[in-house]
Design a protein around this motif. Sequence first.
Motif, PDB file in Angstrom:
ATOM      1  N   MET A   1     -18.020  45.126  -5.929  1.00 10.26           N
ATOM      2  CA  MET A   1     -17.177  46.338  -5.870  1.00 10.26           C
ATOM      3  C   MET A   1     -15.701  45.936  -5.731  1.00 10.26           C
ATOM      4  SD  MET A   1     -18.059  49.427  -6.218  1.00 10.26           S
ATOM      5  CE  MET A   1     -19.815  49.304  -5.877  1.00 10.26           C
ATOM      6  N   ILE A   2     -14.825  46.531  -6.537  1.00  8.59           N
ATOM      7  CA  ILE A   2     -13.398  46.175  -6.469  1.00  8.59           C
ATOM      8  C   ILE A   2     -12.693  46.976  -5.370  1.00  8.59           C
ATOM      9  CG2 ILE A   2     -11.213  46.155  -7.753  1.00  8.59           C
ATOM     10  CD1 ILE A   2     -13.113  44.087  -8.818  1.00  8.59           C
ATOM     11  N   VAL A   3     -12.994  48.267  -5.293  1.00  7.45           N
ATOM     12  CA  VAL A   3     -12.387  49.103  -4.240  1.00  7.45           C
ATOM     13  C   VAL A   3     -13.499  49.851  -3.511  1.00  7.45           C
ATOM     14  CG1 VAL A   3     -10.793  51.004  -3.729  1.00  7.45           C
ATOM     15  CG2 VAL A   3     -10.305  49.481  -5.655  1.00  7.45           C
ATOM     16  N   GLU A   4     -13.443  49.821  -2.193  1.00 10.57           N
ATOM     17  CA  GLU A   4     -14.404  50.584  -1.388  1.00 10.57           C
ATOM     18  C   GLU A   4     -13.654  51.295  -0.275  1.00 10.57           C
ATOM     19  OE1 GLU A   4     -16.853  46.908  -0.631  1.00 10.57           O
ATOM     20  OE2 GLU A   4     -18.344  48.463  -0.210  1.00 10.57           O
ATOM     21  N   CYS A   5     -13.646  52.619  -0.312  1.00  9.72           N
ATOM     22  CA  CYS A   5     -13.053  53.407   0.773  1.00  9.72           C
ATOM     23  C   CYS A   5     -14.197  54.049   1.545  1.00  9.72           C
ATOM     24  CB  CYS A   5     -12.162  54.519   0.226  1.00  9.72           C
ATOM     25  SG  CYS A   5     -10.748  53.933  -0.697  1.00  9.72           S
ATOM     26  N   GLN A   6     -14.198  53.824   2.858  1.00  7.61           N
ATOM     27  CA  GLN A   6     -15.262  54.416   3.678  1.00  7.61           C
ATOM     28  C   GLN A   6     -14.663  55.297   4.755  1.00  7.61           C
ATOM     29  OE1 GLN A   6     -17.402  50.857   4.858  1.00  7.61           O
ATOM     30  NE2 GLN A   6     -18.986  51.291   3.345  1.00  7.61           N
ATOM     31  N   HIS A   7     -15.027  56.560   4.694  1.00  7.13           N
ATOM     32  CA  HIS A   7     -14.567  57.543   5.703  1.00  7.13           C
ATOM     33  C   HIS A   7     -13.069  57.453   5.938  1.00  7.13           C
ATOM     34  CE1 HIS A   7     -18.628  58.711   6.531  1.00  7.13           C
ATOM     35  NE2 HIS A   7     -18.975  57.462   6.768  1.00  7.13           N
ATOM     36  N   VAL A   8     -12.307  57.423   4.854  1.00  6.21           N
ATOM     37  CA  VAL A   8     -10.860  57.255   5.000  1.00  6.21           C
ATOM     38  C   VAL A   8     -10.180  58.608   5.235  1.00  6.21           C
ATOM     39  CG1 VAL A   8      -8.742  56.616   3.806  1.00  6.21           C
ATOM     40  CG2 VAL A   8     -10.748  55.123   3.688  1.00  6.21           C
ATOM     41  N   THR A   9      -9.467  58.675   6.342  1.00  5.27           N
ATOM     42  CA  THR A   9      -8.686  59.872   6.671  1.00  5.27           C
ATOM     43  C   THR A   9      -7.243  59.441   6.899  1.00  5.27           C
ATOM     44  OG1 THR A   9     -10.554  61.066   7.614  1.00  5.27           O
ATOM     45  CG2 THR A   9      -8.380  61.695   8.419  1.00  5.27           C
ATOM     46  N   LYS A  10      -6.309  60.243   6.393  1.00  2.00           N
ATOM     47  CA  LYS A  10      -4.893  59.974   6.646  1.00  2.00           C
ATOM     48  C   LYS A  10      -4.241  61.235   7.201  1.00  2.00           C
ATOM     49  CE  LYS A  10      -0.977  57.829   6.613  1.00  2.00           C
ATOM     50  NZ  LYS A  10      -0.746  56.628   7.435  1.00  2.00           N
ATOM     51  N   ARG A  11      -3.535  61.054   8.313  1.00  2.00           N
ATOM     52  CA  ARG A  11      -2.782  62.176   8.890  1.00  2.00           C
ATOM     53  C   ARG A  11      -1.314  61.828   8.909  1.00  2.00           C
ATOM     54  NH1 ARG A  11      -6.135  61.043  12.882  1.00  2.00           N
ATOM     55  NH2 ARG A  11      -8.200  61.964  12.646  1.00  2.00           N
ATOM     56  N   PHE A  12      -0.481  62.798   8.573  1.00  2.00           N
ATOM     57  CA  PHE A  12       0.961  62.669   8.787  1.00  2.00           C
ATOM     58  C   PHE A  12       1.335  63.692   9.854  1.00  2.00           C
ATOM     59  CE2 PHE A  12       0.990  61.048   4.294  1.00  2.00           C
ATOM     60  CZ  PHE A  12       1.555  59.809   4.562  1.00  2.00           C
ATOM     61  N   GLU A  13       1.875  63.223  10.949  1.00  2.00           N
ATOM     62  CA  GLU A  13       2.236  64.101  12.075  1.00  2.00           C
ATOM     63  C   GLU A  13       1.117  65.100  12.383  1.00  2.00           C
ATOM     64  OE1 GLU A  13       5.589  65.183   9.925  1.00  2.00           O
ATOM     65  OE2 GLU A  13       6.265  63.100  10.119  1.00  2.00           O
ATOM     66  N   GLY A  14      -0.079  64.583  12.478  1.00  2.00           N
ATOM     67  CA  GLY A  14      -1.211  65.417  12.865  1.00  2.00           C
ATOM     68  C   GLY A  14      -1.842  66.215  11.729  1.00  2.00           C
ATOM     69  N   VAL A  16      -3.799  66.578   8.313  1.00  6.85           N
ATOM     70  CA  VAL A  16      -4.722  65.776   7.506  1.00  6.85           C
ATOM     71  C   VAL A  16      -4.363  65.926   6.025  1.00  6.85           C
ATOM     72  CG1 VAL A  16      -7.134  65.497   6.797  1.00  6.85           C
ATOM     73  CG2 VAL A  16      -6.570  66.015   9.182  1.00  6.85           C
ATOM     74  N   VAL A  17      -4.052  64.814   5.341  1.00 12.33           N
ATOM     75  CA  VAL A  17      -3.745  64.908   3.906  1.00 12.33           C
ATOM     76  C   VAL A  17      -4.796  64.179   3.057  1.00 12.33           C
ATOM     77  CG1 VAL A  17      -1.269  65.204   4.300  1.00 12.33           C
ATOM     78  CG2 VAL A  17      -2.165  62.932   3.833  1.00 12.33           C
ATOM     79  N   VAL A  18      -5.543  63.260   3.677  1.00 12.80           N
ATOM     80  CA  VAL A  18      -6.730  62.684   3.026  1.00 12.80           C
ATOM     81  C   VAL A  18      -7.843  62.804   4.059  1.00 12.80           C
ATOM     82  CG1 VAL A  18      -7.809  60.610   2.075  1.00 12.80           C
ATOM     83  CG2 VAL A  18      -5.416  61.125   1.544  1.00 12.80           C
ATOM     84  N   ASP A  19      -8.971  63.397   3.620  1.00  9.99           N
ATOM     85  CA  ASP A  19      -9.962  63.844   4.580  1.00  9.99           C
ATOM     86  C   ASP A  19     -11.324  63.205   4.322  1.00  9.99           C
ATOM     87  OD1 ASP A  19     -11.273  65.259   6.489  1.00  9.99           O
ATOM     88  OD2 ASP A  19     -10.924  67.241   5.626  1.00  9.99           O
ATOM     89  N   ASP A  20     -11.652  62.178   5.086  1.00  6.78           N
ATOM     90  CA  ASP A  20     -12.987  61.567   5.045  1.00  6.78           C
ATOM     91  C   ASP A  20     -13.384  61.149   3.619  1.00  6.78           C
ATOM     92  OD1 ASP A  20     -15.253  60.642   6.301  1.00  6.78           O
ATOM     93  OD2 ASP A  20     -16.347  62.530   6.092  1.00  6.78           O
ATOM     94  N   LEU A  21     -12.490  60.417   2.992  1.00  9.20           N
ATOM     95  CA  LEU A  21     -12.683  60.033   1.582  1.00  9.20           C
ATOM     96  C   LEU A  21     -13.652  58.859   1.443  1.00  9.20           C
ATOM     97  CD1 LEU A  21     -11.428  60.371  -1.390  1.00  9.20           C
ATOM     98  CD2 LEU A  21     -10.017  58.418  -0.752  1.00  9.20           C
ATOM     99  N   GLU A  22     -14.613  59.029   0.530  1.00  7.96           N
ATOM    100  CA  GLU A  22     -15.532  57.941   0.174  1.00  7.96           C
ATOM    101  C   GLU A  22     -15.294  57.652  -1.311  1.00  7.96           C
ATOM    102  OE1 GLU A  22     -18.485  56.672   2.015  1.00  7.96           O
ATOM    103  OE2 GLU A  22     -17.315  57.444   3.701  1.00  7.96           O
ATOM    104  N   LEU A  23     -15.022  56.391  -1.624  1.00 10.76           N
ATOM    105  CA  LEU A  23     -14.675  56.075  -3.023  1.00 10.76           C
ATOM    106  C   LEU A  23     -15.115  54.655  -3.331  1.00 10.76           C
ATOM    107  CD1 LEU A  23     -12.562  57.869  -4.788  1.00 10.76           C
ATOM    108  CD2 LEU A  23     -11.090  55.906  -4.459  1.00 10.76           C
ATOM    109  N   GLU A  24     -15.723  54.472  -4.494  1.00 13.45           N
ATOM    110  CA  GLU A  24     -16.094  53.120  -4.911  1.00 13.45           C
ATOM    111  C   GLU A  24     -15.700  52.928  -6.365  1.00 13.45           C
ATOM    112  OE1 GLU A  24     -20.221  52.363  -4.220  1.00 13.45           O
ATOM    113  OE2 GLU A  24     -19.810  51.817  -2.126  1.00 13.45           O
ATOM    114  N   VAL A  25     -14.967  51.851  -6.626  1.00 13.26           N
ATOM    115  CA  VAL A  25     -14.592  51.517  -8.005  1.00 13.26           C
ATOM    116  C   VAL A  25     -15.177  50.143  -8.305  1.00 13.26           C
ATOM    117  CG1 VAL A  25     -12.686  51.170  -9.621  1.00 13.26           C
ATOM    118  CG2 VAL A  25     -12.423  52.787  -7.714  1.00 13.26           C
ATOM    119  N   SER A  26     -15.977  50.059  -9.376  1.00  9.91           N
ATOM    120  CA  SER A  26     -16.586  48.751  -9.659  1.00  9.91           C
ATOM    121  C   SER A  26     -15.796  47.986 -10.717  1.00  9.91           C
ATOM    122  CB  SER A  26     -18.060  48.903 -10.046  1.00  9.91           C
ATOM    123  OG  SER A  26     -18.265  50.046 -10.781  1.00  9.91           O
ATOM    124  N   ALA A  27     -16.106  46.707 -10.823  1.00  9.12           N
ATOM    125  CA  ALA A  27     -15.346  45.807 -11.693  1.00  9.12           C
ATOM    126  C   ALA A  27     -15.369  46.283 -13.140  1.00  9.12           C
ATOM    127  CB  ALA A  27     -15.922  44.400 -11.601  1.00  9.12           C
TER     128      ALA A  27
END
Length: 305
Positions: A1-14, A16-27
């Motif tokens: 797997m080239i990219v694996e995002c597991q339960h990725v959340t991003k907050r700016f000043e509280g 949520v702009v990315v919410d529990d992202l799961e993503l897989e990109v293969s070669a």
Amino acid sequence: MIVECQHVTKRFEGRVVVDDLELEVSAGECFGLLGPNGAGKTTTLKMIYGVTAPSEGSIRVFGVDVVRDPRTVRKRLGVTLQENALMEVLSPVDNLRVFGRYHLLSESEIESRIEYLLDFLELRSHADLPVQALSGGFQRRLSIALSLMNQPELLILDEPTTGLDPAVRLSLWSRVGELRAQGTTVLLTTHYMEEAERLCDRLVILAEGRVLVEGAPKELIRRHLARDALEIEQDPVRHGPVMAALPGVKTQQAGRRLMLYADDGAALLQAAERAGADHAGLHLRPTNLEDVFLALTGTGLEGGA
Ligand SMILES: Nc1ncnc2c1ncn2[C@@H]1O[C@H](COP(=O)(O)OP(=O)(O)OP(=O)(O)O)[C@@H](O)[C@H]1O
Ligand SMILES: [Mg+2]
């Protein structure tokens, strides 16, 4: 797997702009991130190449944790940002040279890469002018050339063709195809649904930081809507009676445009005419990714089972 995002959340000043992202990109894959303005596409890309840390969750690129070891990851990938980041007073050749040194390439590698990229992105005619004298399209091509300087295994493109004329866009699509044939994995965002349909093996549509759907473009079209789309361009006051006369037909509206969906387009066309749709404004075509995008993120579907 080239990219694996597991339960990725991003907050700016509280917030949520990315919410529990799961993503897989293969070669070798070309993977697309689609979604309305503000959906979190650029933020996701920034976390993947390690300039913004996720608030929660983990991201591995080439199997390496990006937060722990961003330098190892960045050596092996190339990024074209949404906004060009160029040295304006230098020429394209000098921009490429500086970037090659940043990547610690030898002088001979730098020169041969420059030769290759000037042709690959059709920059040779403008190679020695200062960047500030180049049109937006040429600056965009240079940005993409810079991201290829280190022969990346993973190429990240944030809206690569926004602002390009149709001929340059077509030529860029074929360049992406060539890179893929050489084994490069591509992760891109775009607002052009045709671009996503042509280039992406798989894609996600994001809205408000969440994945709404994931799949191959054709599969998403099949999963969400019927095969044919009938567009009716008319005064919006006429939409209501047409829809009322065709109960059970999926429809969506975008201003003056009313879209109807059915597997038998010819029959739908006749039914719409009988229902009083404006003959001059009818256009039958295959359902495309833009219909799916609108259905999932825009006005929503009305009617139908
Ligand atoms: N540094 C930051 N500080 C605060 N908020 C931010 C920051 N960067 C992004 N955001 C917010 O995060 C959300 C997602 O932004 P992002 O740039 O990821 O969207 P996008 O999907 O790339 O949109 P576009 O299609 O317009 O490029 C937006 O609401 C934006 O305002
Ligand atoms: Mg963006």
